[in-house]
Design a protein around this motif. Structure first.
Motif, PDB file in Angstrom:
ATOM      1  N   ASP A  92       0.854  -1.189   0.000  1.00 30.76           N
ATOM      2  CA  ASP A  92       0.000   0.000   0.000  1.00 30.76           C
ATOM      3  C   ASP A  92       0.889   1.238   0.000  1.00 30.76           C
ATOM      4  OD1 ASP A  92      -1.935   1.897   0.283  1.00 30.76           O
ATOM      5  OD2 ASP A  92      -2.662   1.209   2.236  1.00 30.76           O
ATOM      6  N   LEU A  93       0.662   2.130  -0.964  1.00 28.43           N
ATOM      7  CA  LEU A  93       1.507   3.319  -1.125  1.00 28.43           C
ATOM      8  C   LEU A  93       0.972   4.542  -0.391  1.00 28.43           C
ATOM      9  CD1 LEU A  93       2.353   3.042  -4.938  1.00 28.43           C
ATOM     10  CD2 LEU A  93       3.535   2.033  -2.985  1.00 28.43           C
ATOM     11  N   HIS A  94       0.015   4.362   0.498  1.00 27.50           N
ATOM     12  CA  HIS A  94      -0.626   5.489   1.188  1.00 27.50           C
ATOM     13  C   HIS A  94       0.406   6.440   1.796  1.00 27.50           C
ATOM     14  CE1 HIS A  94      -3.203   6.792   4.924  1.00 27.50           C
ATOM     15  NE2 HIS A  94      -2.885   7.813   4.152  1.00 27.50           N
ATOM     16  N   TYR A  95       1.271   5.919   2.651  1.00 27.38           N
ATOM     17  CA  TYR A  95       2.213   6.798   3.352  1.00 27.38           C
ATOM     18  C   TYR A  95       3.313   7.312   2.426  1.00 27.38           C
ATOM     19  CZ  TYR A  95      -0.176   5.302   7.558  1.00 27.38           C
ATOM     20  OH  TYR A  95      -1.142   5.060   8.510  1.00 27.38           O
ATOM     21  N   ILE A  96       3.684   6.518   1.429  1.00 27.70           N
ATOM     22  CA  ILE A  96       4.670   6.982   0.454  1.00 27.70           C
ATOM     23  C   ILE A  96       4.113   8.154  -0.337  1.00 27.70           C
ATOM     24  CG2 ILE A  96       5.937   6.314  -1.628  1.00 27.70           C
ATOM     25  CD1 ILE A  96       6.094   3.480  -0.458  1.00 27.70           C
ATOM     26  N   VAL A  97       2.866   8.041  -0.792  1.00 30.57           N
ATOM     27  CA  VAL A  97       2.237   9.115  -1.564  1.00 30.57           C
ATOM     28  C   VAL A  97       2.007  10.341  -0.687  1.00 30.57           C
ATOM     29  CG1 VAL A  97       0.151   9.775  -2.825  1.00 30.57           C
ATOM     30  CG2 VAL A  97       1.189   7.547  -3.212  1.00 30.57           C
ATOM     31  N   THR A  98       1.646  10.133   0.568  1.00 28.77           N
ATOM     32  CA  THR A  98       1.472  11.262   1.481  1.00 28.77           C
ATOM     33  C   THR A  98       2.775  12.027   1.642  1.00 28.77           C
ATOM     34  OG1 THR A  98      -0.270  10.076   2.699  1.00 28.77           O
ATOM     35  CG2 THR A  98       0.771  11.935   3.816  1.00 28.77           C
ATOM     36  N   GLY A  99       3.875  11.298   1.819  1.00 29.98           N
ATOM     37  CA  GLY A  99       5.180  11.957   1.918  1.00 29.98           C
ATOM     38  C   GLY A  99       5.555  12.681   0.630  1.00 29.98           C
ATOM     39  N   PHE A 100       5.276  12.045  -0.515  1.00 33.34           N
ATOM     40  CA  PHE A 100       5.575  12.666  -1.810  1.00 33.34           C
ATOM     41  C   PHE A 100       4.787  13.956  -2.001  1.00 33.34           C
ATOM     42  CE2 PHE A 100       4.010  13.020  -6.233  1.00 33.34           C
ATOM     43  CZ  PHE A 100       5.207  13.374  -6.866  1.00 33.34           C
ATOM     44  N   ASN A 101       3.477  13.913  -1.770  1.00 32.16           N
ATOM     45  CA  ASN A 101       2.648  15.106  -1.947  1.00 32.16           C
ATOM     46  C   ASN A 101       3.006  16.197  -0.943  1.00 32.16           C
ATOM     47  OD1 ASN A 101       1.137  14.261  -4.161  1.00 32.16           O
ATOM     48  ND2 ASN A 101      -0.398  13.253  -2.899  1.00 32.16           N
ATOM     49  N   SER A 102       3.357  15.806   0.283  1.00 36.90           N
ATOM     50  CA  SER A 102       3.782  16.797   1.286  1.00 36.90           C
ATOM     51  C   SER A 102       5.054  17.501   0.841  1.00 36.90           C
ATOM     52  CB  SER A 102       4.006  16.114   2.641  1.00 36.90           C
ATOM     53  OG  SER A 102       2.831  15.513   3.114  1.00 36.90           O
ATOM     54  N   PHE A 103       5.999  16.734   0.320  1.00 37.29           N
ATOM     55  CA  PHE A 103       7.269  17.315  -0.144  1.00 37.29           C
ATOM     56  C   PHE A 103       7.031  18.269  -1.308  1.00 37.29           C
ATOM     57  CE2 PHE A 103      11.036  16.988  -2.947  1.00 37.29           C
ATOM     58  CZ  PHE A 103      11.985  17.558  -2.094  1.00 37.29           C
ATOM     59  N   CYS A 104       6.190  17.866  -2.258  1.00 43.87           N
ATOM     60  CA  CYS A 104       5.908  18.739  -3.407  1.00 43.87           C
ATOM     61  C   CYS A 104       5.182  20.007  -2.968  1.00 43.87           C
ATOM     62  CB  CYS A 104       5.068  17.984  -4.440  1.00 43.87           C
ATOM     63  SG  CYS A 104       5.961  16.675  -5.301  1.00 43.87           S
ATOM     64  N   LEU A 105       4.288  19.898  -2.004  1.00 48.33           N
ATOM     65  CA  LEU A 105       3.581  21.082  -1.509  1.00 48.33           C
ATOM     66  C   LEU A 105       4.538  22.026  -0.804  1.00 48.33           C
ATOM     67  CD1 LEU A 105       0.831  22.472  -1.186  1.00 48.33           C
ATOM     68  CD2 LEU A 105       0.527  21.202   0.953  1.00 48.33           C
ATOM     69  N   ILE A 106       5.494  21.489  -0.067  1.00 40.26           N
ATOM     70  CA  ILE A 106       6.495  22.323   0.604  1.00 40.26           C
ATOM     71  C   ILE A 106       7.331  23.075  -0.424  1.00 40.26           C
ATOM     72  CG2 ILE A 106       8.622  22.219   1.953  1.00 40.26           C
ATOM     73  CD1 ILE A 106       7.332  19.955   3.570  1.00 40.26           C
ATOM     74  N   LEU A 107       7.795  22.379  -1.463  1.00 42.43           N
ATOM     75  CA  LEU A 107       8.579  23.042  -2.507  1.00 42.43           C
ATOM     76  C   LEU A 107       7.777  24.151  -3.177  1.00 42.43           C
ATOM     77  CD1 LEU A 107      10.427  20.089  -4.301  1.00 42.43           C
ATOM     78  CD2 LEU A 107      11.324  21.672  -2.589  1.00 42.43           C
ATOM     79  N   THR A 108       6.489  23.885  -3.401  1.00 39.46           N
ATOM     80  CA  THR A 108       5.639  24.871  -4.072  1.00 39.46           C
ATOM     81  C   THR A 108       5.497  26.129  -3.244  1.00 39.46           C
ATOM     82  OG1 THR A 108       4.391  23.114  -5.175  1.00 39.46           O
ATOM     83  CG2 THR A 108       3.349  25.271  -5.054  1.00 39.46           C
ATOM     84  N   THR A 109       5.160  25.988  -1.975  1.00 42.04           N
ATOM     85  CA  THR A 109       4.899  27.167  -1.136  1.00 42.04           C
ATOM     86  C   THR A 109       6.171  27.900  -0.748  1.00 42.04           C
ATOM     87  OG1 THR A 109       4.823  25.692   0.793  1.00 42.04           O
ATOM     88  CG2 THR A 109       2.730  26.301  -0.209  1.00 42.04           C
TER      89      THR A 109
END
Length: 584
Positions: free
Chosen positions: A241-258
């Motif tokens: 299950d990639l739930h936590y991997i995807v959560t970490g990925f999306n969190s990292f991308c959101l941090i870079l964006t903001t």
């Protein structure tokens, strides 16, 4: 004199209320941004140094092309699609099953018919098949209590057995939690398993209890005609299950964006709304089959319309106030947003998850009190800020009418008031519209809570038919009363059909012995257990229910026929004859 005194008292009370509520009109249409930003300080030797992260990231983002964000968003979306494919669309991966899936259904108690024969194919038909379990199934719980023999289990997954060397489970045990219990898959990442049914109707007996991987199974001694074992799958590819991997990925991308790409306030909100929705519905609360894109896309227009309203009344004002403080947006908004999106996963581990099913234990009460105290503090602080800018009266006038409306809805006959996730969020977001840190954190949390509610349960109504909420709980119908004065060492007596059949159309009884139906439409008001050839030397469990219009009503609590041929106290193991059958 009295009239003058009364008038003066009313005047003073009115002036006091006006003073508490503050100005009657907003003092400014554009509220001031935060006066300070986060400052990091340190001392080296005799010199002190102050560092403002917002200034650094603001200067850095000014040196990056304004078009870079669009390139980055395309890459982000492309990688997300690849992760979705890895989660659901790899070839030759087993079927995903829900956390509470079992070979045999366990509700109603007689759903599998005489000796479990109706469910035989459900067990043998999947023998040798492989299945995939997603993560988090260790936290799946019963919403209503069940009896396993004489033991009532509640608030945990149904796992019966697994304590023997071969790890044998009763057929109504939930498959994925049982796989975690037998150490075949990860509680966090899930995995794939092979299913092996034991021959029907031989089944298995002496299901032993054991604690494993944080899960405690239930024991059951008598023979049960359905049983299974689990073995490990040959590969992990396409099983995790990639739930936590995807959560970490999306969190990292959101941090870079903001932090570095300085998106406009409306674009940043769109990113939160769209990314949060697909994160929730595809990974945080994934379907038990491949995603149903008809439903996913069908909900999207209402999500976007709601989001437009959220942005106009709340996010626009707050984000504009922080537009020069990218570090603050990243920290406060990011934490609030992910807490909201993952609220069901996070709060599922708190002892307040039983609220709504039954009374809370001591730790649950403490947790609930702490949450209420924090909410009251936030409300007071936010109300003080609103008063300062002349907004307190504006919102009170609009929110006070909700109180009588909710009270009226709560007392509509045959309906139950349901304040769902998304309703709490809709109520909270308008008052979280100030350019302060409470609003920045709170509105992002409320947005995540809104997406969590709508994504998981759709737009459930504020009021719902009470009977539709019963689910797998007892309906409160009549159950037979046992007669202890006539009962012998082998024979049990209870209320005859004639006592209620003329009123409720009762035609017989459903008899459960050792959690399996042994007779349907049984018409006698007594039963001799010697006629069932039960294993001697162990306890056995009997439950009965009336059958009306071809449907079993609520079953009695179990009566225990002990190994020494004595009975449990009949008055303490059965329900009172109360309830109604008006829905039949």
């Amino acid at each position: 004199m009295y009239i003058k005194a009364s008038g003066g008292l009313i005047r003073r009370a009115r002036n006091l209320v006006r003073k508490v509520l503050g100005p009657s009109k907003p003092t400014t249409s554009e509220l001031p941004p935060p006066s300070t930003s986060i400052t990091l300080s340190t001392t080296i030797g005799e010199k002190s140094y102050n560092y403002r992260p917002d200034k650094f990231f603001r200067n850095t983002s000014n040196n990056i092309s304004p078009y870079a964000i669009y390139v980055f968003l395309v890459l982000w979306a492309g990688l997300f699609v690849i992760l979705v494919r890895q989660q659901y669309y790899l070839p030759n991966t087993p079927q995903i099953i829900d956390c509470n899936a079992a070979p045999w259904d366990d509700w109603p108690p007689d759903v599998c018919g005489i000796g479990g024969g109706t469910c035989e194919h459900d067990l043998t038909g999947i023998n040798g098949n492989s299945f995939r379990c997603l993560g988090g199934c260790a936290n799946s719980k019963l919403g209503n209590s069940r009896y396993i023999g004489s033991e009532k289990i509640d608030g945990k997954p149904v796992i019966i057995g697994g304590g023997d060397e071969e790890k044998t489970y009763r057929a109504d045990s939930w498959l994925c939690p049982s796989a975690i219990h037998s150490n075949k898959i990860s509680p966090t990442l899930g995995g794939c398993i092979n299913f092996h049914a034991l021959p029907y109707p031989n089944g298995w007996s002496n299901y032993q209890s054991i604690e494993s991987n944080g899960l405690n199974s239930t024991s059951f001694q008598p023979n049960y005609s359905g049983a299974y074992r689990i073995s490990s799958f040959k590969t992990l590819n396409g099983c995790l299950d990639l739930h936590y991997i995807v959560t970490g990925f999306n969190s990292f991308c959101l941090i870079l964006t903001t932090l570095f790409l300085k998106p406009k306030t409306n674009l940043l909100f769109i990113i939160l709304l769209i990314m949060g929705y697909f994160q929730l519905i595809l990974f945080s609360d994934p379907p038990n089959i491949q995603p149903n894109w008809e439903i996913i896309i069908g909900r999207l227009p209402t999500i976007l319309i709601s989001g437009y309203w959220f942005y106009k009344i709340s996010f626009k004002r707050t984000l504009n106030g922080f537009k020069e403080l990218p570090f603050e947006i990243t920290i406060w908004q990011g934490i609030g947003f992910w807490l909201g999106i993952e609220s069901s996963t996070i709060f599922n581990k708190l002892p307040i998850t039983r609220l709504g099913y039954d009374s809370l234990n001591s730790s649950g009460i403490i947790s609930l009190i702490c949450i209420i105290i924090v909410a009251i503090i936030v409300i007071i602080l936010q109300a003080f800020e609103m008063r300062k800018y002349g907004l307190l009266r504006y919102y009170l006038i609009r929110y006070i009418p909700l109180i009588p409306i909710i009270i009226i809805l709560a007392f509509i006959p045959n309906y139950t008031l349901r304040l769902h996730h998304y309703l709490f969020a809709i109520i909270a977001i308008p008052v979280l519209s100030l350019p302060n840190r409470i609003s920045l954190f709170g509105q992002a949390f409320a947005l995540g809570l809104f997406l969590d509610g709508v994504g998981r349960w759709d737009w459930d109504s504020l009021i719902q038919l009470t009977e539709s909420l019963v689910g797998d709980a007892n309906e409160g119908s009549f159950v037979p009363s046992f007669w202890s004065n006539l009962t012998t060492s082998t024979t049990l007596f209870w209320d005859p059909i004639t006592s209620i059949n003329s009123i409720y159309n009762v035609t017989g009884y459903s008899i459960l012995i050792d959690d399996l139906q042994r007779s349907a439409d049984y018409t006698n008001s007594s039963i001799d257990l010697n006629t069932f050839n039960l294993t001697s030397g162990i306890d056995h469990y009997l439950r009965i229910a009336y059958i009306a219009n071809g449907t079993s009503l609520d079953f009695s609590d179990p009566v225990i026929w002990f190994a020494n041929r004595s009975w449990s106290e009949l008055w303490s193991t059965t329900k009172e004859v109360t309830g109604n059958l008006t829905n039949l």
